[in-house]
Design an enzyme around this catalytic site. Structure first.
Site, PDB file in Angstrom:
ATOM      1  CG  ASP A 167      42.715  24.853  38.124  1.00 37.64           C
ATOM      2  OD1 ASP A 167      42.490  25.713  37.254  1.00 37.64           O
ATOM      3  OD2 ASP A 167      42.403  24.999  39.316  1.00 37.64           O
ATOM      4  NE  ARG A 212      36.949  41.604  35.445  1.00 38.90           N
ATOM      5  CZ  ARG A 212      36.038  41.254  36.353  1.00 38.90           C
ATOM      6  NH1 ARG A 212      34.777  41.652  36.216  1.00 38.90           N
ATOM      7  NH2 ARG A 212      36.372  40.515  37.382  1.00 38.90           N
ATOM      8  CE  LYS A 213      32.246  36.649  30.420  1.00 42.89           C
ATOM      9  NZ  LYS A 213      30.987  36.270  29.705  1.00 42.89           N
TER      10      LYS A 213
END
Length: 251
Positions: A167, A212-213
């Site tokens: 992450d 925005r992805k």
């Protein structure tokens, strides 16, 4: 892509060691280099993180690093010399990663918080890692050596610690592509456990950006590239840089 990286690293020679270089600053950041292909906002983000700071940079070699970790770090540092790769510093407080000009008013007031992967002061017991960015490929790699405090199954790193470093790496890659972002989805397939004290390379890249992805993928492999430990896909959402996360969640 991965095997090309391994071949390139091997081609630098196993004799590569850290030694003083007039082009390299004390913190290991290469001086006087510019990217072959400037990319905005990605390259501007690299410049921000490379500015001189008083905060301690935890992404530098220390006595807990194994020889394998040192060798891999030296090889990537060598690849930084032509500007293709850039070493990314790492601080204990997440606010230190944001340039002063982009900090919100609330962020300028230092809080007693700690960036999760840097929450241990003792060297070698937790997350030992260093990240490098390839701006033209929109790719971030992380050299990761899990310490004994990250144990899950006896002798192996906890799956949660593997998820954390994935992450952090894939998120850093998204930040350089789109600015402020937050994880919307992270899907991980675990293939082989990571032995404590071993060194793996977390290799992430931006696959696609839609508004925005930001869609990304990642693999965690042994340093010789032969063993796949985990693979992941992720979706990050670009945030409004003028509003705090609390404001965006309440709107």
């Amino acid at each position: 892509m991965w095997r090309n990286c391994v071949r390139l690293a091997r081609g630098l020679g196993r004799s590569a060691v850290l030694r003083p270089d007039p082009k390299v600053s004390r913190c290991g950041v290469v001086r006087g280099l510019s990217p072959a292909v400037p990319c905005s906002p990605l390259w501007n983000s690299v410049t921000w993180l490379s500015q001189a700071r008083q905060s301690k940079d935890y992404a530098l070699p220390n006595s807990s690093w194994s020889q394998g970790m040192m060798d891999l770090y030296s090889r990537f540092l060598e690849m930084c010399k032509d500007g293709t790769w850039k070493r990314i510093p790492s601080y204990s407080n997440s606010i230190d990663h944001i340039p002063e000009s982009l900090k919100l008013t609330s962020e300028k007031e230092r809080k007693e918080t700690r960036f999760f992967p840097r929450n241990m002061n003792t060297e070698g017991v937790g997350f030992e890692y260093a990240m490098f960015l390839n701006p033209s490929e929109k790719r971030m790699v992380c050299l990761f050596q899990p310490g004994p405090y990250l144990e899950g199954h006896p002798g192996f790193a906890h799956g949660g610690s593997t998820a954390t470093i994935i992450d952090s790496t894939i998120g850093g890659c998204a930040i350089f592509a789109a600015g402020r972002v937050m994880t919307a989805n992270l899907s991980i397939n675990y293939r082989n456990p990571i032995p404590l004290g071993s060194v793996v390379l977390v290799d992430s890249k931006v696959d696609q950006v839609e508004g925005r992805k930001v869609f990304l993928s990642c693999q965690v492999r042994s340093i010789d590239g032969q063993r796949l430990h985990a693979e992941a896909t992720a979706l990050f959402i670009q945030l409004d840089s003028t509003k705090s996360l609390q404001q965006q969640m309440s709107s």
